[in-house]
Design an enzyme around this catalytic site. Structure first.
Site, PDB file in Angstrom:
ATOM      1  N   HIS A 169     -34.132 -15.946  14.608  1.00 28.10           N
ATOM      2  CA  HIS A 169     -34.262 -14.633  15.259  1.00 28.10           C
ATOM      3  C   HIS A 169     -35.493 -13.940  14.689  1.00 28.10           C
ATOM      4  O   HIS A 169     -35.741 -13.981  13.486  1.00 28.10           O
ATOM      5  CB  HIS A 169     -32.992 -13.825  14.981  1.00 28.10           C
ATOM      6  CG  HIS A 169     -32.943 -12.493  15.648  1.00 28.10           C
ATOM      7  ND1 HIS A 169     -33.653 -11.406  15.188  1.00 28.10           N
ATOM      8  CD2 HIS A 169     -32.257 -12.066  16.734  1.00 28.10           C
ATOM      9  CE1 HIS A 169     -33.405 -10.360  15.962  1.00 28.10           C
ATOM     10  NE2 HIS A 169     -32.567 -10.732  16.907  1.00 28.10           N
ATOM     11  N   ARG A 204     -36.067 -14.430  20.487  1.00 27.91           N
ATOM     12  CA  ARG A 204     -35.386 -15.710  20.367  1.00 27.91           C
ATOM     13  C   ARG A 204     -35.771 -16.583  21.554  1.00 27.91           C
ATOM     14  O   ARG A 204     -36.252 -16.092  22.576  1.00 27.91           O
ATOM     15  CB  ARG A 204     -33.861 -15.527  20.355  1.00 27.91           C
ATOM     16  CG  ARG A 204     -33.304 -14.852  19.133  1.00 27.91           C
ATOM     17  CD  ARG A 204     -31.789 -14.737  19.224  1.00 27.91           C
ATOM     18  NE  ARG A 204     -31.381 -13.695  20.152  1.00 27.91           N
ATOM     19  CZ  ARG A 204     -30.173 -13.604  20.713  1.00 27.91           C
ATOM     20  NH1 ARG A 204     -29.255 -14.525  20.444  1.00 27.91           N
ATOM     21  NH2 ARG A 204     -29.866 -12.614  21.511  1.00 27.91           N
ATOM     22  N   LYS A 262     -35.229 -15.801  25.606  1.00 30.49           N
ATOM     23  CA  LYS A 262     -34.962 -14.377  25.769  1.00 30.49           C
ATOM     24  C   LYS A 262     -36.181 -13.698  26.390  1.00 30.49           C
ATOM     25  O   LYS A 262     -37.262 -14.279  26.507  1.00 30.49           O
ATOM     26  CB  LYS A 262     -34.606 -13.743  24.427  1.00 30.49           C
ATOM     27  CG  LYS A 262     -33.307 -14.252  23.832  1.00 30.49           C
ATOM     28  CD  LYS A 262     -32.113 -13.878  24.697  1.00 30.49           C
ATOM     29  CE  LYS A 262     -30.813 -14.332  24.066  1.00 30.49           C
ATOM     30  NZ  LYS A 262     -29.641 -13.939  24.898  1.00 30.49           N
ATOM     31  N   ASP A 292     -40.028  -8.190  24.554  1.00 31.07           N
ATOM     32  CA  ASP A 292     -39.571  -6.885  24.070  1.00 31.07           C
ATOM     33  C   ASP A 292     -40.639  -6.364  23.131  1.00 31.07           C
ATOM     34  O   ASP A 292     -41.042  -7.047  22.188  1.00 31.07           O
ATOM     35  CB  ASP A 292     -38.229  -7.032  23.349  1.00 31.07           C
ATOM     36  CG  ASP A 292     -37.627  -5.698  22.904  1.00 31.07           C
ATOM     37  OD1 ASP A 292     -38.394  -4.745  22.650  1.00 31.07           O
ATOM     38  OD2 ASP A 292     -36.395  -5.620  22.780  1.00 31.07           O
ATOM     39  N   CYS A 306     -40.670  -4.343  20.702  1.00 30.66           N
ATOM     40  CA  CYS A 306     -40.405  -4.195  19.269  1.00 30.66           C
ATOM     41  C   CYS A 306     -40.771  -5.460  18.506  1.00 30.66           C
ATOM     42  O   CYS A 306     -41.127  -5.405  17.327  1.00 30.66           O
ATOM     43  CB  CYS A 306     -38.955  -3.808  19.005  1.00 30.66           C
ATOM     44  SG  CYS A 306     -37.730  -5.096  19.313  1.00 30.66           S
ATOM     45  N   TYR A 307     -40.703  -6.623  19.191  1.00 32.33           N
ATOM     46  CA  TYR A 307     -41.049  -7.872  18.513  1.00 32.33           C
ATOM     47  C   TYR A 307     -42.555  -8.019  18.314  1.00 32.33           C
ATOM     48  O   TYR A 307     -43.003  -8.941  17.622  1.00 32.33           O
ATOM     49  CB  TYR A 307     -40.477  -9.070  19.267  1.00 32.33           C
ATOM     50  CG  TYR A 307     -38.972  -9.109  19.167  1.00 32.33           C
ATOM     51  CD1 TYR A 307     -38.350  -9.417  17.960  1.00 32.33           C
ATOM     52  CD2 TYR A 307     -38.170  -8.812  20.256  1.00 32.33           C
ATOM     53  CE1 TYR A 307     -36.974  -9.413  17.839  1.00 32.33           C
ATOM     54  CE2 TYR A 307     -36.790  -8.801  20.150  1.00 32.33           C
ATOM     55  CZ  TYR A 307     -36.202  -9.110  18.939  1.00 32.33           C
ATOM     56  OH  TYR A 307     -34.839  -9.094  18.824  1.00 32.33           O
ATOM     57  N   ASP A 354     -39.549  -0.766  25.827  1.00 28.35           N
ATOM     58  CA  ASP A 354     -39.303  -2.190  25.655  1.00 28.35           C
ATOM     59  C   ASP A 354     -40.149  -3.000  26.641  1.00 28.35           C
ATOM     60  O   ASP A 354     -40.897  -3.901  26.267  1.00 28.35           O
ATOM     61  CB  ASP A 354     -37.796  -2.404  25.867  1.00 28.35           C
ATOM     62  CG  ASP A 354     -37.346  -3.841  26.021  1.00 28.35           C
ATOM     63  OD1 ASP A 354     -38.192  -4.727  26.138  1.00 28.35           O
ATOM     64  OD2 ASP A 354     -36.128  -4.070  26.019  1.00 28.35           O
ATOM     65  N   ASP A 385     -38.227   5.126  23.932  1.00 26.23           N
ATOM     66  CA  ASP A 385     -37.374   5.657  22.874  1.00 26.23           C
ATOM     67  C   ASP A 385     -38.152   5.597  21.560  1.00 26.23           C
ATOM     68  O   ASP A 385     -39.221   4.994  21.478  1.00 26.23           O
ATOM     69  CB  ASP A 385     -36.048   4.895  22.775  1.00 26.23           C
ATOM     70  CG  ASP A 385     -36.248   3.420  22.477  1.00 26.23           C
ATOM     71  OD1 ASP A 385     -36.631   3.093  21.340  1.00 26.23           O
ATOM     72  OD2 ASP A 385     -36.022   2.584  23.372  1.00 26.23           O
ATOM     73  N   HIS A 414     -38.600   1.913  19.842  1.00 21.45           N
ATOM     74  CA  HIS A 414     -39.657   1.077  20.408  1.00 21.45           C
ATOM     75  C   HIS A 414     -41.030   1.718  20.236  1.00 21.45           C
ATOM     76  O   HIS A 414     -42.039   1.010  20.103  1.00 21.45           O
ATOM     77  CB  HIS A 414     -39.365   0.774  21.876  1.00 21.45           C
ATOM     78  CG  HIS A 414     -38.286  -0.243  22.073  1.00 21.45           C
ATOM     79  ND1 HIS A 414     -36.962   0.099  22.235  1.00 21.45           N
ATOM     80  CD2 HIS A 414     -38.332  -1.597  22.072  1.00 21.45           C
ATOM     81  CE1 HIS A 414     -36.237  -0.993  22.359  1.00 21.45           C
ATOM     82  NE2 HIS A 414     -37.029  -2.037  22.247  1.00 21.45           N
TER      83      HIS A 414
END
Length: 408
Positions: free
Chosen positions: A240, A289, A292, A295, A297-298, A341, A348, A351
């Site tokens: 992850h 992952r 998936k 996103d 944040c990654y 995201d 938000d 993020h």
């Protein structure tokens, strides 16, 4: 922003992007349908800009971002954030760290009155038994302890740093310590790599990395690497992006970022291969992952891995920072500020914090690879191990290393 004439190279680029979309193997699944929806949403965003005659990538809208964050500092937080009542120190950290990255000066990110009020509030989240809870009167937790201390480090005043009770914090960390080298996140709570990273970061910031704190941590982290090179939260878990970040950053703290030493604990080459596969071919951002969705944040949780794992300064990164920059700037900015995201999702503070941190990493990598990032669009540099502006981290290091710690 000036309109740009259509060109043959533009249409060739569009055709190449169509080829990069996830192939349709005529056996749709829920995951493949969701992936196609994301890709189509990015095309829709491009179509809006095309209709307006805008082809240049838009700039990061700093003023709009600051207005979104300043409104939160002034108490104008949207009502749906009530669900984060147990994460109040996180809100402090996400908001003021993002503001810090957007600032063009080294001046304090908060005015004196707001700084004092924030320090007072975070102090009210601390417990006599050690650590910080998610709000006043809430039980201490490793994650909110990390967030509170990180927020105080961003504020960076003597008052902020003096407010940290090292003796009680140390007692909390020792109480969370487990026989296998990990840390529980709270009393009778789960033990995973998040707790270890949060505990080690708190101890590192405050100059409390004693043998009792670090005992067994390397062995625990070694047990978390999966067959594919990534790191899971607990032994045997799926790899992850967030957990991999926590594991690598923890090793940087334990090994003083010595990659040769870190390479004796985990397989860094397979980890880098796993991380490089997380950058999405079409979107340019990262997934957390396998199989998936992208996103923002990654951009930090995975993007920071490449900043921490370079063998030599200036070594080419295994990620494509320009494509990451494009994803964040083109598709993740909210119309009224904040970062989201992906298209179709509301911005938000979480993020906004981590997308901007990832953008800082991407910009630094672009500059190192010879690409021009206009100075007025640059964000501050971050220390990828701690996700703090480098000057804030240096200030915290000097402050606490001038005050040796002796456990009572």
């Amino acid at each position: 922003m000036e309109p740009v004439e259509e060109s043959e190279s533009y249409h060739r680029g569009l055709a190449l992007r169509l080829e990069e979309m996830a192939p349709d193997d005529e056996f749709p699944t829920e995951s493949s349908r969701a992936q196609r929806e994301v890709e189509e949403s990015l095309f829709a965003e491009d179509a809006v800009r095309d209709a307006a005659g805008l082809r240049h990538p838009p700039a990061i809208q700093k003023d709009r971002m600051r207005a979104y964050l300043r409104a939160a500092v002034n108490g104008k937080i949207e009502k749906y954030f009530v669900g984060l009542d147990s994460s109040q120190p996180w809100l402090c950290y996400w908001i003021i760290h993002a503001l810090d990255l957007l600032s063009s000066s080294e001046e304090p990110v908060l005015d004196e009155t707001t700084s004092q009020e924030t320090v007072k509030f975070l102090k009210s989240c601390s417990n006599k038994s050690g650590g910080y809870g998610g709000g006043p009167g809430q039980v201490s937790h490793a994650a909110t302890t990390f967030a509170a201390i990180s927020a105080l480090c961003v504020i960076g005043t003597d008052e902020a740093l003096e407010s940290i009770d090292r003796q009680s914090l140390y007692s909390f960390l020792i109480r969370m310590k487990q026989p296998d080298g990990s840390f529980s996140v709270t009393d009778d709570g789960e033990t995973d790599i998040r707790g270890t990273y949060c505990a080690l970061t708190a101890a590192s910031h405050t100059n409390m990395l004693t043998p009792e704190i670090t005992r067994g941590c390397k062995d625990f982290i070694s047990s978390l690497q999966s067959f594919d090179g990534g790191i899971g939260g607990e032994p045997g878990n799926e790899s992850h992006g967030g957990y991999t970040y926590c594991g690598v950053a923890s090793l940087c703290i334990l090994c003083d970022s010595n990659l040769d030493e870190m390479g004796k604990i985990i397989d860094l080459e397979s980890l880098k291969q796993w991380a490089s596969m997380r950058q999405m071919a079409f979107e340019g951002g990262f997934q957390g992952r396998t199989n998936k969705l992208v996103d923002s944040c990654y951009s930090f949780w995975v993007g920071a891995l490449f900043a921490m794992l370079r063998w030599q300064p200036g070594e080419p990164s295994l990620m494509d920072p320009s494509r990451l920059n494009r994803y964040l700037v083109n598709y993740c900015q909210g119309a009224r500020g904040g970062m989201r995201d992906k298209p179709g999702v509301r911005p938000d503070y979480y993020h906004t914090c981590y997308a901007l941190s990832g953008l800082s990493i991407a910009q630094q990598a672009m500059c190192e690879e010879g690409e021009d990032v206009p100075s007025d669009l640059r964000l501050k540099l971050i220390d990828p191990v701690y996700n703090l502006h480098t000057r804030r981290r240096e200030r915290v290091y000097r402050y606490f290393h001038g005050r040796p710690f002796l456990p009572e």
